[in-house]
Design a protein around this motif. Sequence first.
Motif, PDB file in Angstrom:
ATOM      1  N   VAL A   1       0.839  -1.432  -0.007  1.00  0.00           N
ATOM      2  CA  VAL A   1       0.142   0.080  -0.002  1.00  0.00           C
ATOM      3  C   VAL A   1       1.006   1.157  -0.039  1.00  0.00           C
ATOM      4  O   VAL A   1       0.605   2.132  -0.778  1.00  0.00           O
ATOM      5  N   GLN A   2       1.709   1.227   0.668  1.00  0.00           N
ATOM      6  CA  GLN A   2       2.877   2.260   0.868  1.00  0.00           C
ATOM      7  C   GLN A   2       3.529   2.791  -0.530  1.00  0.00           C
ATOM      8  O   GLN A   2       3.507   3.816  -0.909  1.00  0.00           O
ATOM      9  N   SER A   3       3.917   1.551  -1.221  1.00  0.00           N
ATOM     10  CA  SER A   3       4.404   1.588  -2.493  1.00  0.00           C
ATOM     11  C   SER A   3       3.428   2.437  -3.585  1.00  0.00           C
ATOM     12  O   SER A   3       3.765   3.235  -4.317  1.00  0.00           O
ATOM     13  N   MET A   4       2.271   1.662  -3.249  1.00  0.00           N
ATOM     14  CA  MET A   4       1.319   2.188  -4.197  1.00  0.00           C
ATOM     15  C   MET A   4       1.087   3.792  -4.064  1.00  0.00           C
ATOM     16  O   MET A   4       0.691   4.604  -5.013  1.00  0.00           O
ATOM     17  N   MET A   5       1.003   4.143  -2.724  1.00  0.00           N
ATOM     18  CA  MET A   5       0.712   5.870  -2.616  1.00  0.00           C
ATOM     19  C   MET A   5       1.797   6.455  -2.937  1.00  0.00           C
ATOM     20  O   MET A   5       1.795   7.545  -3.467  1.00  0.00           O
ATOM     21  N   GLN A   6       3.092   6.024  -2.835  1.00  0.00           N
ATOM     22  CA  GLN A   6       4.088   6.892  -3.465  1.00  0.00           C
ATOM     23  C   GLN A   6       4.144   6.945  -4.719  1.00  0.00           C
ATOM     24  O   GLN A   6       4.261   7.899  -5.471  1.00  0.00           O
ATOM     25  N   THR A   7       3.683   5.875  -5.485  1.00  0.00           N
ATOM     26  CA  THR A   7       3.694   6.059  -6.777  1.00  0.00           C
ATOM     27  C   THR A   7       2.612   7.040  -7.447  1.00  0.00           C
ATOM     28  O   THR A   7       2.701   7.737  -8.321  1.00  0.00           O
ATOM     29  N   LEU A   8       1.501   7.181  -6.668  1.00  0.00           N
ATOM     30  CA  LEU A   8       0.181   7.863  -6.937  1.00  0.00           C
ATOM     31  C   LEU A   8       0.932   9.447  -6.638  1.00  0.00           C
ATOM     32  O   LEU A   8       0.536  10.394  -7.597  1.00  0.00           O
ATOM     33  N   LEU A   9       1.411   9.636  -5.686  1.00  0.00           N
ATOM     34  CA  LEU A   9       2.068  10.845  -5.377  1.00  0.00           C
ATOM     35  C   LEU A   9       2.978  11.445  -6.381  1.00  0.00           C
ATOM     36  O   LEU A   9       3.147  12.656  -6.422  1.00  0.00           O
ATOM     37  N   GLN A  10       3.743  10.413  -6.903  1.00  0.00           N
ATOM     38  CA  GLN A  10       4.744  10.677  -7.888  1.00  0.00           C
ATOM     39  C   GLN A  10       4.266  11.042  -9.499  1.00  0.00           C
ATOM     40  O   GLN A  10       4.866  11.548 -10.065  1.00  0.00           O
ATOM     41  N   ALA A  11       2.948  10.458  -9.723  1.00  0.00           N
ATOM     42  CA  ALA A  11       2.105  10.568 -10.770  1.00  0.00           C
ATOM     43  C   ALA A  11       2.078  12.051 -11.192  1.00  0.00           C
ATOM     44  O   ALA A  11       1.484  12.888 -10.381  1.00  0.00           O
TER      45      ALA A  11
END
Length: 620
Positions: free
Chosen positions: A610-620
């Motif tokens: 979940v943390q990885s997915m959140m970081q991906t969303l924030l970097q998009a």
Amino acid sequence: MSLSSALSIAMSGLRANQAALSIVSGNVANANTPGYVAQTLVQDQIVTGSTGSGVRIIGVNRTLDAYVQSQLRTENAGSAYANQIAGVLGQLQNVYGTPGNDGTLEAAYNNFTSALQALSASSGNTAAQSSVLNAAQALAQQLNATTSGIQTLRSNAEQDLSVSVSQANAAMQQIAQLNQKLQSLSAQDPAAATLMDQRDAAIDQLSRLMDIRVTTDGVNQTSVFTTSGIQLVGGVYASTLTFNAQSSLTANSRWSADPAKSSVGTIICQLPNGAKMDMIALQGINSGQIAADVQLRDKILVQAQNQVDQMAATLASALSDVTTSGAPVAGPPSGFDTSLSSVLPGNAFNVTYTDSSNVSHTVTVVRVDDPTALPIPNTASNPNDRVIGVDFSGGLASIVSQLNAQLGATSHLTFSASGSQLRVVDDGSGASTVTAASTTTTVQSLTSGSPQLPFFTDRASLYTGAITGTASQITGLAGRIQVNAALLADPSKLTVYNTSPLTPAGDTTRSDFIFDRLTSATFTYSPNTGLGAAAAPFQGTLPSFLQQFVSLQSGTATTAKQVAQGQDIVVNTLQEKFDAKSGVNMDTEMSNLIALQNSYAANAHVMTVVQSMMQTLLQA
């Protein structure tokens, strides 16, 4: 499902894992802690709408098998009872000694009769006379020592009761105090589990002291009752037991429901409302160590004392009592004249008659001069016979009045004074016929002209079997019996029984009489010795009586030991069954630990994803 929801669910899983790991850790750490009950985590799914949204911790459960626990407590009481009985009976066997060995009653008795036999072979021999008296003293001392040993065991039981009552009070108070602490806690509260373990331990301790029944209500409050229904603990209130222990017991120390007559301690239970009850009088405790000590003190060891007292009494009276037949009265009415001048307290007058159906009846009239001891129990073994007590202290006229009042109408006999003698005849109705009358009296002199003699005495007094309001003379006699001091001072009286004319040298009448009475004569023994029954008392020689009661004690001790061993097997089996369900199983805990490790890793991996997915969303 949003990523924040997934993160929240994973975090709740980690928290549940941490709590479960704490439970497993506690179980493993307390695997060998006595009384510890294994715990399991209670958790539930969190549902939001129709969708699961995590897990919540409700509390902990104790993996308790309440049914087996109840059985175990019952058998614990039985085991404590059986082991206490077996242990004390084993000690009683040591008091009696090993049959066939020196230092036993049997050995002392055999030595005495052997010395008497040697005396008959050389009646006037001073060495033989000394040998008889030495053997007689050894026998008396052995009876004294046996009584001392029995009373020591009774005194030990008295002190054990005092200790056990204190332990029971402590356990009951602890149960009540733990009930109070548990009032504000639910059964699944993690803090409650430890308190309930402590409460169960206190209940288990109480169950070894007495038989109990335990109930627990919906708010986790435990009540404890005896199996007879007396409440010991009710919620936060506990009853209190008191025991008025006596420092040292004697053969005359007996329990009575009447406090004024009791000379041993009794157990009083005071309920929280102030009401008091005698637990022994109500038979409120029927198993456990307390019940065993009461049984030993008041019944088993009292019976053992009765046995040696009966032996001592028979030993004394067999040599000192003489029966004199009454003189026939021709009539009509017919009957007998009998002198009562030599009848001492405890001695008896006997009359036998037949009724109109030709059924024979014997009435034994015992001299009992203490009014507080009257009436005495009818101890006749034949239902057609009677034993009564009469006060002789008022003289012949009073005796006649009492006998006519007690026996005249029912037995159709008439008693009257004939000079200085008592006359008994039928009442002329034809309903009875007097067939015999006699007196049984105790010879008081060493030279009465008859072979009977007071060989053994009750310390410095004659043994006559006197009955008073406090006790019968037979009670504790084995502890007081001794060889007549006058006989020790003049051993020649083992041969010389008459001084005018003087007993001829070499006369074996008295030594033969003594030997015959102690080896061949048959006597009837009281049922309170445990031999025979009221309707069929044991009859036999003194050696056979001695062998019978020693054998009885040996058999009882063996049986008690076997019962105790069997009870231990039952308790051990139930304990194993209880531990299998309620104890810590290391294999199970290790399996749970692996499962929790995997679950923890999985929840942590979810959080990482979940943390990885959140970081991906924030970097998009």
